[in-house]
Design a protein around this motif. Sequence first.
Motif, mmCIF file in Angstrom:
data_model
loop_
_atom_site.group_PDB
_atom_site.id
_atom_site.type_symbol
_atom_site.label_atom_id
_atom_site.label_comp_id
_atom_site.label_asym_id
_atom_site.label_seq_id
_atom_site.Cartn_x
_atom_site.Cartn_y
_atom_site.Cartn_z
ATOM 1 N N HIS A 71 3.682 -12.508 7.913
ATOM 2 C CA HIS A 71 2.346 -12.474 7.316
ATOM 3 C C HIS A 71 2.415 -12.840 5.837
ATOM 4 N N ARG A 72 2.969 -11.977 5.027
ATOM 5 C CA ARG A 72 3.026 -12.273 3.596
ATOM 6 C C ARG A 72 4.444 -12.175 3.056
ATOM 7 N N GLY A 73 5.413 -12.105 3.968
ATOM 8 C CA GLY A 73 6.809 -12.195 3.535
ATOM 9 C C GLY A 73 7.493 -10.879 3.244
ATOM 10 N N CYS A 82 5.427 -3.582 10.027
ATOM 11 C CA CYS A 82 5.452 -3.965 8.619
ATOM 12 C C CYS A 82 4.727 -2.910 7.786
ATOM 13 N N ALA A 136 0.744 -3.663 8.469
ATOM 14 C CA ALA A 136 0.954 -3.074 9.799
ATOM 15 C C ALA A 136 0.966 -4.057 10.962
HETATM 16 S S1 FES Z 1 3.145 -8.599 4.800
HETATM 17 FE FE1 FES Z 1 1.234 -8.134 5.700
HETATM 18 S S2 FES Z 1 1.733 -7.266 7.606
HETATM 19 FE FE2 FES Z 1 3.612 -7.757 6.724
#
Ligand code: FES
Length: 449
Positions: free
Chosen positions: A96-98, A114, A118
């Motif tokens: 998603h965002r690393g 995450c 999540a």
């Molecule tokens: S960075 Fe957003 S769910 Fe993992």
Amino acid sequence: MSNAISAPQPIEMPIGADDIRALIRPDHVHRRAYADPQIFAMEQERIFGRLWIYVAHESQLKQPGDFIRTRLSKYEVLVTRHNDGQIYVLHNRCPHRGARLCMVDGGTSRTFSCPYHAWVFRPDGSLSSVPHPKSYPANFSITDPQNHMQRIANVQSYRGFVFANLSDNPPPLLEHLGPMTDVIDNLVDRAPDGEVEIADSSFSLEYSGNWKLHLENAADIFHPTFVHSSSVIPARKAPANASILDQDQTREMLLANGFGFKEWEGIQLSGLDSGHTYMTSFYNQGVLANQNEDPVSAKYRALLAEKIGVERANSVLGMTRFNNIIYPNLIINAQYQQMRVTIPLSVDRTLVRIHCFRLKGAPDEMFHRAVRFLTTIGSPASMIFSDDVEMLERCQRGLATETGPWIDFSRGLDNDQTDADGSVSGAASEMPMRVQFKAWLKHMTAEAA
Ligand code: FES
Ligand SMILES: [Fe+2]
């Protein structure tokens, strides 16, 4: 679309093959090989990013959901066992965002969640769920591999030892291991039930030095006389058979490092062009001796012979190769069920994981001996490894300075014997380091993965 990741992209750097070649002479190596961050980045790409790298033992991944965290080249990875029994190596990174997903070195978890938003992943890296799915656009799919943890495509096991490779088209693992399969075979064949199990606990140690220093030290049989005198001298003064707990194992281990000319002459070092090296054993006394007939050894030998026959048991137990180094990151001592894994963290920082194994079907006392071996030699607080680490760190401090700049690997050069299978030498030779650098040079100057 596949979610497999390919090899790291070559890094733009002003270092060409000729610059690398200029660092290596037949008998000397330039300090930059140990101290230059650009060289380290190149090693991560061309050695740890292209060769088969040991990442885990299958006994650490017995059940679905079992995982360990380790490194592969410059990446942090999770080695997992999925619900279907298959082993995966996954980047420890949320797509998603690393965000870094997992913060522990191992355990059991049916999912990786995450901590940031999540997203939840299965042990094969696939995305299981996201919170508030209706807020995602219509074309967002949890089955899209882009939304999965990225997999390392090449994962192979040899008799329980799991290796991963970041190359697009790596050679077979067996080709990389070559004759070093012997030592893995020997470790596993020592188990009467034909299987080994890594001990739940291990030691981890970080030292302030380059990763190559650890491999070189493991092949350097010249140093124990000097570096380990602090434990050899008290062991010589200690009375024999004073401990009823360990049948003098600890004392014998400390004494074994007290090499004289006679011991040096009795040891043979072997090196292969692939960079793998090994030596003949030098633990020949007391409960460590190969032909020892104390009650524990006799019971174990009889159990093994019962399972595989006397002749085969004698052959398996007769192999006493020590410090078998599978280039570039694995050191195995089958005879004492020991293993070390070298994990480079930066040009001057290295993690070493030190394990021992249980031989399934062997008497418990054999495992106790393996644990004692681990704590005597491999513990960061041991009287032996702590002295080694001091030397590695002193070397790194010296190599970090501009002075020199060449270091010497000439010892034994005139007496080494080389044939098509590799090189052999006496214990006083620095042949293993020369062999390791020969392999290093080959990999570091190879352009294509
Ligand atoms: S960075 Fe957003 S769910 Fe993992
Ligand atoms: Fe040592």
